[in-house]
Design an enzyme around this catalytic site. Structure first.
Site, PDB file in Angstrom:
ATOM      1  N   ALA A 142     -15.723   3.098   4.248  1.00  0.00           N
ATOM      2  CA  ALA A 142     -14.675   3.989   3.737  1.00  0.00           C
ATOM      3  C   ALA A 142     -13.884   3.369   2.585  1.00  0.00           C
ATOM      4  O   ALA A 142     -12.678   3.612   2.455  1.00  0.00           O
ATOM      5  CB  ALA A 142     -13.745   4.451   4.871  1.00  0.00           C
ATOM      6  N   GLN A 143     -14.564   2.592   1.735  1.00  0.00           N
ATOM      7  CA  GLN A 143     -13.877   2.087   0.528  1.00  0.00           C
ATOM      8  C   GLN A 143     -13.588   3.279  -0.373  1.00  0.00           C
ATOM      9  O   GLN A 143     -14.481   4.076  -0.663  1.00  0.00           O
ATOM     10  CB  GLN A 143     -14.763   1.075  -0.220  1.00  0.00           C
ATOM     11  CG  GLN A 143     -14.083   0.529  -1.472  1.00  0.00           C
ATOM     12  CD  GLN A 143     -14.921  -0.519  -2.215  1.00  0.00           C
ATOM     13  OE1 GLN A 143     -16.042  -0.824  -1.811  1.00  0.00           O
ATOM     14  NE2 GLN A 143     -14.367  -1.053  -3.278  1.00  0.00           N
ATOM     15  N   SER A 144     -12.337   3.404  -0.776  1.00  0.00           N
ATOM     16  CA  SER A 144     -11.990   4.566  -1.607  1.00  0.00           C
ATOM     17  C   SER A 144     -11.589   4.183  -3.025  1.00  0.00           C
ATOM     18  O   SER A 144     -11.559   5.028  -3.908  1.00  0.00           O
ATOM     19  CB  SER A 144     -10.869   5.384  -0.954  1.00  0.00           C
ATOM     20  OG  SER A 144      -9.706   4.617  -0.849  1.00  0.00           O
ATOM     21  N   ASN A 152     -12.840  -3.427   2.854  1.00  0.00           N
ATOM     22  CA  ASN A 152     -13.777  -2.315   2.992  1.00  0.00           C
ATOM     23  C   ASN A 152     -14.757  -2.388   1.828  1.00  0.00           C
ATOM     24  O   ASN A 152     -14.343  -2.453   0.667  1.00  0.00           O
ATOM     25  CB  ASN A 152     -13.032  -0.981   2.977  1.00  0.00           C
ATOM     26  CG  ASN A 152     -12.158  -0.814   4.208  1.00  0.00           C
ATOM     27  OD1 ASN A 152     -12.546  -1.209   5.307  1.00  0.00           O
ATOM     28  ND2 ASN A 152     -10.971  -0.260   4.032  1.00  0.00           N
ATOM     29  N   ASP A 170       0.850  -1.196   0.000  1.00  0.00           N
ATOM     30  CA  ASP A 170       0.000   0.000   0.000  1.00  0.00           C
ATOM     31  C   ASP A 170       0.883   1.242   0.000  1.00  0.00           C
ATOM     32  O   ASP A 170       1.864   1.319   0.736  1.00  0.00           O
ATOM     33  CB  ASP A 170      -0.918  -0.013   1.229  1.00  0.00           C
ATOM     34  CG  ASP A 170      -2.064   0.961   1.094  1.00  0.00           C
ATOM     35  OD1 ASP A 170      -3.227   0.514   1.031  1.00  0.00           O
ATOM     36  OD2 ASP A 170      -1.815   2.182   1.041  1.00  0.00           O
ATOM     37  N   HIS A 179     -10.372  -5.272  -3.090  1.00  0.00           N
ATOM     38  CA  HIS A 179      -9.023  -5.502  -2.567  1.00  0.00           C
ATOM     39  C   HIS A 179      -9.099  -5.975  -1.123  1.00  0.00           C
ATOM     40  O   HIS A 179      -9.965  -5.574  -0.362  1.00  0.00           O
ATOM     41  CB  HIS A 179      -8.143  -4.254  -2.671  1.00  0.00           C
ATOM     42  CG  HIS A 179      -8.791  -2.998  -2.155  1.00  0.00           C
ATOM     43  ND1 HIS A 179      -9.731  -2.300  -2.883  1.00  0.00           N
ATOM     44  CD2 HIS A 179      -8.632  -2.329  -0.987  1.00  0.00           C
ATOM     45  CE1 HIS A 179     -10.122  -1.246  -2.180  1.00  0.00           C
ATOM     46  NE2 HIS A 179      -9.474  -1.242  -1.018  1.00  0.00           N
TER      47      HIS A 179
HETATM   48  P1  AMP Z   1      -9.824   1.292   0.616  1.00  0.00           P
HETATM   49  O1  AMP Z   1      -9.937   2.536   1.448  1.00  0.00           O
HETATM   50  O2  AMP Z   1     -10.210   0.043   1.332  1.00  0.00           O
HETATM   51  O3  AMP Z   1     -10.544   1.457  -0.699  1.00  0.00           O
HETATM   52  O4  AMP Z   1      -8.292   1.112   0.318  1.00  0.00           O
HETATM   53  C1  AMP Z   1      -7.630   1.662  -0.776  1.00  0.00           C
HETATM   54  C2  AMP Z   1      -6.165   1.608  -0.464  1.00  0.00           C
HETATM   55  O5  AMP Z   1      -5.450   1.782  -1.680  1.00  0.00           O
HETATM   56  C3  AMP Z   1      -5.669   2.684   0.488  1.00  0.00           C
HETATM   57  O6  AMP Z   1      -5.097   2.070   1.629  1.00  0.00           O
HETATM   58  C4  AMP Z   1      -4.658   3.461  -0.339  1.00  0.00           C
HETATM   59  O7  AMP Z   1      -3.557   3.889   0.421  1.00  0.00           O
HETATM   60  C5  AMP Z   1      -4.260   2.429  -1.379  1.00  0.00           C
HETATM   61  N1  AMP Z   1      -3.747   2.976  -2.625  1.00  0.00           N
HETATM   62  C6  AMP Z   1      -4.284   3.964  -3.382  1.00  0.00           C
HETATM   63  N2  AMP Z   1      -3.531   4.181  -4.473  1.00  0.00           N
HETATM   64  C7  AMP Z   1      -2.503   3.301  -4.419  1.00  0.00           C
HETATM   65  C8  AMP Z   1      -1.371   3.032  -5.250  1.00  0.00           C
HETATM   66  N3  AMP Z   1      -1.153   3.718  -6.380  1.00  0.00           N
HETATM   67  N4  AMP Z   1      -0.499   2.058  -4.874  1.00  0.00           N
HETATM   68  C9  AMP Z   1      -0.705   1.367  -3.738  1.00  0.00           C
HETATM   69  N5  AMP Z   1      -1.751   1.574  -2.914  1.00  0.00           N
HETATM   70  C10 AMP Z   1      -2.637   2.527  -3.235  1.00  0.00           C
END
Ligand code: AMP
Length: 174
Positions: free
Chosen positions: A153-155, A147, A90, A160
């Site tokens: 808080a899925q972003s 998430n 991450d 994943h």
């Molecule tokens: P979520 O909030 O569960 O959707 O997790 C998304 C995760 O993706 C977060 O922990 C971010 O830090 C991670 N993330 C976003 N962009 C990247 C990237 N380019 N490389 C690695 N991790 C990333």
């Protein structure tokens, strides 16, 4: 006849290129639209905005940052890959070890999976277990997190699994 065919294929390729360009630009434009006043600095706010954008514009998972990692269009610290999954570190770790395991298949979230994804979901967990073992997390323990959607808080709208380890965690999560 040959001329007609050439013209048809010319217009078809123009249409394809225009659609491809629109798809790749759309997410950046949308995040600019949704991330105003520095609001995107906050993870939860960012997740809410991503969810709103996904609802409003029906993002395709092929547009996310993770699909770009799968296609090797942007760099990532990839530590494992096979024909169905990829694991990488991450970029914004919240624990000494923070790894993401994702399917190559463009699934937006766990809730979007169907019965046909049962073997894939099992495979992702199996990869997570093996990666955690390789990272020497077996003795100390680790947490697996998925998430799903706004309240979690899925972003990033590409399924994943988070592997978190290397520090004592608390419960309940925030
Ligand atoms: P979520 O909030 O569960 O959707 O997790 C998304 C995760 O993706 C977060 O922990 C971010 O830090 C991670 N993330 C976003 N962009 C990247 C990237 N380019 N490389 C690695 N991790 C990333």
């Amino acid at each position: 006849m040959a001329l007609l065919l050439r013209r048809t294929s010319f217009y078809a390729s123009r249409l394809f290129l225009t659609a491809a360009a629109a798809l790749s630009v759309a997410p950046r434009v949308l995040m600019a639209e949704f991330c105003t006043d520095g609001k995107c600095n906050d993870e939860v706010e960012k997740a809410k905005l991503a969810s709103e954008a996904a609802d409003k514009y029906q993002f395709q998972p092929q547009d996310t940052i993770f699909s770009k990692i799968i296609r090797k269009e942007i760099p990532a610290d990839i530590i494992y890959e096979d024909e169905k999954a990829i694991a990488f570190r991450d970029v914004n770790p919240v624990a000494p070890t923070h790894i993401l395991v994702i399917p190559r298949k463009p699934l937006t979230q766990l809730a979007a999976s169907t019965e046909e994804d049962i073997p894939l979901l099992g495979h992702l967990l199996w990869v997570a277990k093996n990666v955690a073992e390789k990272e020497n997390l077996n003795d100390s323990g680790y947490r697996i997190v998925i998430n799903n959607g706004r309240d979690a808080a899925q972003s990033v709208y590409h399924l994943h699994i988070h592997i978190l380890g290397g520090r004592q965690m608390s419960w309940p999560p925030g």
